[in-house]
Motif scaffolding. Sequence first.
Motif, PDB file in Angstrom:
ATOM      1  N   GLY A  49       0.760  -1.281   0.332  1.00  0.00           N
ATOM      2  CA  GLY A  49       0.044  -0.319   0.008  1.00  0.00           C
ATOM      3  C   GLY A  49       1.072   1.331  -0.053  1.00  0.00           C
ATOM      4  O   GLY A  49       1.723   1.305  -0.078  1.00  0.00           O
ATOM      5  N   PRO A  50       0.317   2.173  -0.197  1.00  0.00           N
ATOM      6  CA  PRO A  50       0.917   3.790   0.083  1.00  0.00           C
ATOM      7  C   PRO A  50       0.734   4.007   1.040  1.00  0.00           C
ATOM      8  O   PRO A  50       0.818   3.359   1.986  1.00  0.00           O
ATOM      9  CB  PRO A  50      -0.044   4.464  -0.629  1.00  0.00           C
ATOM     10  CG  PRO A  50      -1.468   4.339  -0.824  1.00  0.00           C
ATOM     11  CD  PRO A  50      -1.025   2.288  -0.521  1.00  0.00           C
ATOM     12  N   GLY A  51       1.810   5.628   1.282  1.00  0.00           N
ATOM     13  CA  GLY A  51       1.562   5.608   2.592  1.00  0.00           C
ATOM     14  C   GLY A  51       2.508   4.733   3.499  1.00  0.00           C
ATOM     15  O   GLY A  51       2.697   4.670   4.923  1.00  0.00           O
ATOM     16  N   GLU A  52       4.135   5.041   3.310  1.00  0.00           N
ATOM     17  CA  GLU A  52       4.851   4.677   4.007  1.00  0.00           C
ATOM     18  C   GLU A  52       4.891   5.106   5.159  1.00  0.00           C
ATOM     19  O   GLU A  52       5.851   4.080   6.142  1.00  0.00           O
ATOM     20  CB  GLU A  52       6.195   5.461   3.273  1.00  0.00           C
ATOM     21  CG  GLU A  52       8.104   5.520   3.652  1.00  0.00           C
ATOM     22  CD  GLU A  52       8.581   3.859   3.234  1.00  0.00           C
ATOM     23  OE1 GLU A  52       9.338   3.223   3.874  1.00  0.00           O
ATOM     24  OE2 GLU A  52       7.909   3.555   2.851  1.00  0.00           O
ATOM     25  N   ILE A  53       4.821   6.280   5.535  1.00  0.00           N
ATOM     26  CA  ILE A  53       5.102   6.833   7.173  1.00  0.00           C
ATOM     27  C   ILE A  53       4.616   6.235   8.077  1.00  0.00           C
ATOM     28  O   ILE A  53       4.915   5.747   8.860  1.00  0.00           O
ATOM     29  CB  ILE A  53       5.027   8.227   7.155  1.00  0.00           C
ATOM     30  CG1 ILE A  53       5.521   8.966   6.340  1.00  0.00           C
ATOM     31  CG2 ILE A  53       4.982   8.804   8.537  1.00  0.00           C
ATOM     32  CD1 ILE A  53       5.245  10.404   5.772  1.00  0.00           C
ATOM     33  N   HIS A  54       3.224   5.780   7.417  1.00  0.00           N
ATOM     34  CA  HIS A  54       2.361   4.978   8.020  1.00  0.00           C
ATOM     35  C   HIS A  54       2.423   4.171   8.188  1.00  0.00           C
ATOM     36  O   HIS A  54       2.596   3.066   9.710  1.00  0.00           O
ATOM     37  CB  HIS A  54       0.731   4.674   7.521  1.00  0.00           C
ATOM     38  CG  HIS A  54       0.630   6.057   7.602  1.00  0.00           C
ATOM     39  ND1 HIS A  54      -0.719   6.475   7.427  1.00  0.00           N
ATOM     40  CD2 HIS A  54       0.423   7.519   7.293  1.00  0.00           C
ATOM     41  CE1 HIS A  54      -1.412   7.473   7.055  1.00  0.00           C
ATOM     42  NE2 HIS A  54      -0.259   8.671   7.170  1.00  0.00           N
ATOM     43  N   ASP A  55       3.067   2.973   7.134  1.00  0.00           N
ATOM     44  CA  ASP A  55       3.916   1.414   8.043  1.00  0.00           C
ATOM     45  C   ASP A  55       4.828   1.486   8.491  1.00  0.00           C
ATOM     46  O   ASP A  55       4.294   0.464   9.432  1.00  0.00           O
ATOM     47  CB  ASP A  55       4.139   1.036   5.944  1.00  0.00           C
ATOM     48  CG  ASP A  55       3.118   1.235   5.055  1.00  0.00           C
ATOM     49  OD1 ASP A  55       2.006   2.033   5.442  1.00  0.00           O
ATOM     50  OD2 ASP A  55       4.030   1.298   3.469  1.00  0.00           O
ATOM     51  N   VAL A  56       5.448   3.153   8.703  1.00  0.00           N
ATOM     52  CA  VAL A  56       6.981   1.967   9.482  1.00  0.00           C
ATOM     53  C   VAL A  56       7.012   2.319  10.909  1.00  0.00           C
ATOM     54  O   VAL A  56       7.075   1.933  11.741  1.00  0.00           O
ATOM     55  CB  VAL A  56       7.982   3.298   8.542  1.00  0.00           C
ATOM     56  CG1 VAL A  56       8.160   4.297   9.166  1.00  0.00           C
ATOM     57  CG2 VAL A  56       9.270   2.391   8.928  1.00  0.00           C
ATOM     58  N   ALA A  57       5.802   3.588  10.613  1.00  0.00           N
ATOM     59  CA  ALA A  57       5.660   3.642  12.433  1.00  0.00           C
ATOM     60  C   ALA A  57       4.572   2.404  13.430  1.00  0.00           C
ATOM     61  O   ALA A  57       4.935   2.042  14.145  1.00  0.00           O
ATOM     62  CB  ALA A  57       5.006   5.425  12.509  1.00  0.00           C
ATOM     63  N   THR A  58       3.317   1.854  12.190  1.00  0.00           N
ATOM     64  CA  THR A  58       2.949   1.206  13.018  1.00  0.00           C
ATOM     65  C   THR A  58       3.967   0.089  12.812  1.00  0.00           C
ATOM     66  O   THR A  58       3.858  -1.002  13.939  1.00  0.00           O
ATOM     67  CB  THR A  58       1.740   0.443  12.043  1.00  0.00           C
ATOM     68  OG1 THR A  58       0.858   2.486  11.417  1.00  0.00           O
ATOM     69  CG2 THR A  58       1.166   0.317  12.024  1.00  0.00           C
ATOM     70  N   VAL A  59       4.723  -0.486  11.758  1.00  0.00           N
ATOM     71  CA  VAL A  59       4.640  -1.445  11.957  1.00  0.00           C
ATOM     72  C   VAL A  59       5.818  -1.573  13.030  1.00  0.00           C
ATOM     73  O   VAL A  59       6.677  -2.252  13.290  1.00  0.00           O
ATOM     74  CB  VAL A  59       5.779  -1.649  10.906  1.00  0.00           C
ATOM     75  CG1 VAL A  59       6.663  -2.723  10.431  1.00  0.00           C
ATOM     76  CG2 VAL A  59       5.032  -2.010   9.982  1.00  0.00           C
ATOM     77  N   ALA A  60       7.458  -0.390  13.191  1.00  0.00           N
ATOM     78  CA  ALA A  60       8.206  -0.077  14.124  1.00  0.00           C
ATOM     79  C   ALA A  60       7.046  -0.513  15.866  1.00  0.00           C
ATOM     80  O   ALA A  60       7.449  -0.851  16.981  1.00  0.00           O
ATOM     81  CB  ALA A  60       8.679   1.341  14.080  1.00  0.00           C
ATOM     82  N   PHE A  61       5.704   0.358  15.752  1.00  0.00           N
ATOM     83  CA  PHE A  61       5.019  -0.625  17.422  1.00  0.00           C
ATOM     84  C   PHE A  61       5.221  -1.784  17.086  1.00  0.00           C
ATOM     85  O   PHE A  61       5.251  -2.282  18.462  1.00  0.00           O
ATOM     86  CB  PHE A  61       3.644   0.493  17.480  1.00  0.00           C
ATOM     87  CG  PHE A  61       2.954  -0.138  18.376  1.00  0.00           C
ATOM     88  CD1 PHE A  61       2.997  -0.106  19.498  1.00  0.00           C
ATOM     89  CD2 PHE A  61       1.501  -1.338  17.770  1.00  0.00           C
ATOM     90  CE1 PHE A  61       2.062  -0.819  20.566  1.00  0.00           C
ATOM     91  CE2 PHE A  61       0.942  -0.985  18.894  1.00  0.00           C
ATOM     92  CZ  PHE A  61       1.340  -1.179  20.118  1.00  0.00           C
TER      93      PHE A  61
END
Length: 406
Positions: A110-122
């Motif tokens: 999906g798009p939204g790299e920022i969302h992905d990485v912050a959510t994945v880090a959590f």
Amino acid sequence: MEAGDIQGEMLNKTLVVSAPGKVILHGEHAVVHGKAALAVALNLRTFLRMSPRDDGKIFLQLPNIGVKLWWDLVQLQPLLDAFPADRTELKPPTPEQLARLKEFAGTADGPGEIHDVATVAFLYLYLSIAAKSGVLPSVELLVWSELPTGAGLGSSAAYSVCLAAALLSECSVVGYPLGEGQSLARWTEEELDVINKWAFQGEQVIHGNPSGVDNAVGTWGGALRYQSGKITPLKRVPTLRILLTNTKVPRSTKALVAGVREKLLKFPAIMEPVLISIDAISRECEGVLEAMADDSSQGHYSVLEELVDINQHHLDVIGVGHPALDRVCQATAALGLHSKLTGAGGGGCAITLLRPDTPPSVVETAVRDLSRCGFACWETDIGGPGVCAHALPSLKADVVKVLNGI
Ligand SMILES: Nc1ncnc2c1ncn2[C@@H]1O[C@H](COP(=O)(O)OP(=O)(O)O)[C@@H](O)[C@H]1O
Ligand SMILES: C[C@@](O)(CCOP(=O)(O)O)CC(=O)O
Ligand SMILES: [Mg+2]
């Protein structure tokens, strides 16, 4: 228990933590390759509020980047297979773990790299700490920052430090530091060491190959030298006046760090000496700062300014400059001031060194000229405390409002 008691009990267990952003004076990028960096904590912080729930759900709210997500614990349980509980030492996240978490978060393509990485880090920190402690807590978390994200001021590290401190406290890996009636508390040195190591894992998810300097400042605060995992607090740093400029040009630390690595592999004989020179700049700067503690003569400032100029050129050579950063350097040089990028570069923020006697009119002109370029510009305080636990009502009213979701 009466409804009021239950609410009181829940409120008692609410944990609020904060961690500072940072400014790297010298050594960004070189520090990824084993060289020294000098970094100081900033007076802008990231705040996290975590409250327990009793419905087996996890809520994650990241208002800075528009994320509002929740999961059932039973959905997360199967993912624990990828997080062995018997790890005696922390290992970097594996590509398989990250792929699984991205897929779970529904963001693999999906798009939204920022969302992905912050959510994945959590998710990564939550599941790793849960696997290690045997506790899968039902909680709601809200993380909000005064720092611009992705601008070179260490927002990713402040985010990781807050998550690590809160989740490790919730799972009793470290203690709950705030005593009855206290408004502010810190963890013990040993606990801070544990928090720092876990925060580094969060940075690994976000950055790929971090040096660890940013999470060290987020955890310990103050001013420090960092080299290959060794953290040396700088005890005798004079009060430095720094003007911060955010060019607002977006960039990704991960991509910039990867670019420097590529250049280093392509031209090792050309690039390695540049990194060695940046290392020497950090050391020279540390010596000057120490000398300034006993002798405040203006000559020291001339040396600091020269070091800023030389390092800015080096950072251009290793490929992390940007025309917007050049504009900051030119606009401030026209007023006799010296600037360099800070953090990963490629846009983001620059620092301008001010002398104790730089007249307010010069600072005002610099701020006006830089604002006309479309940049945000402000004089800042440095050297604040590292990760802290707070009593919510003791925080500034605007922070309390955001953390209460108002
Ligand atoms: N307050 C926050 N809420 C959510 N994610 C955050 C927050 N602060 C930082 N992040 C994460 O960190 C990333 C930015 O990290 P990075 O590119 O290293 O820049 P920097 O650390 O200089 O701000 C964001 O894209 C986001 O994934
Ligand atoms: C470029 C680097 O030295 C600092 C990056 O800082 P930031 O994410 O741009 O705030 C990378 C690192 O040290 O991990
Ligand atoms: Mg970062």
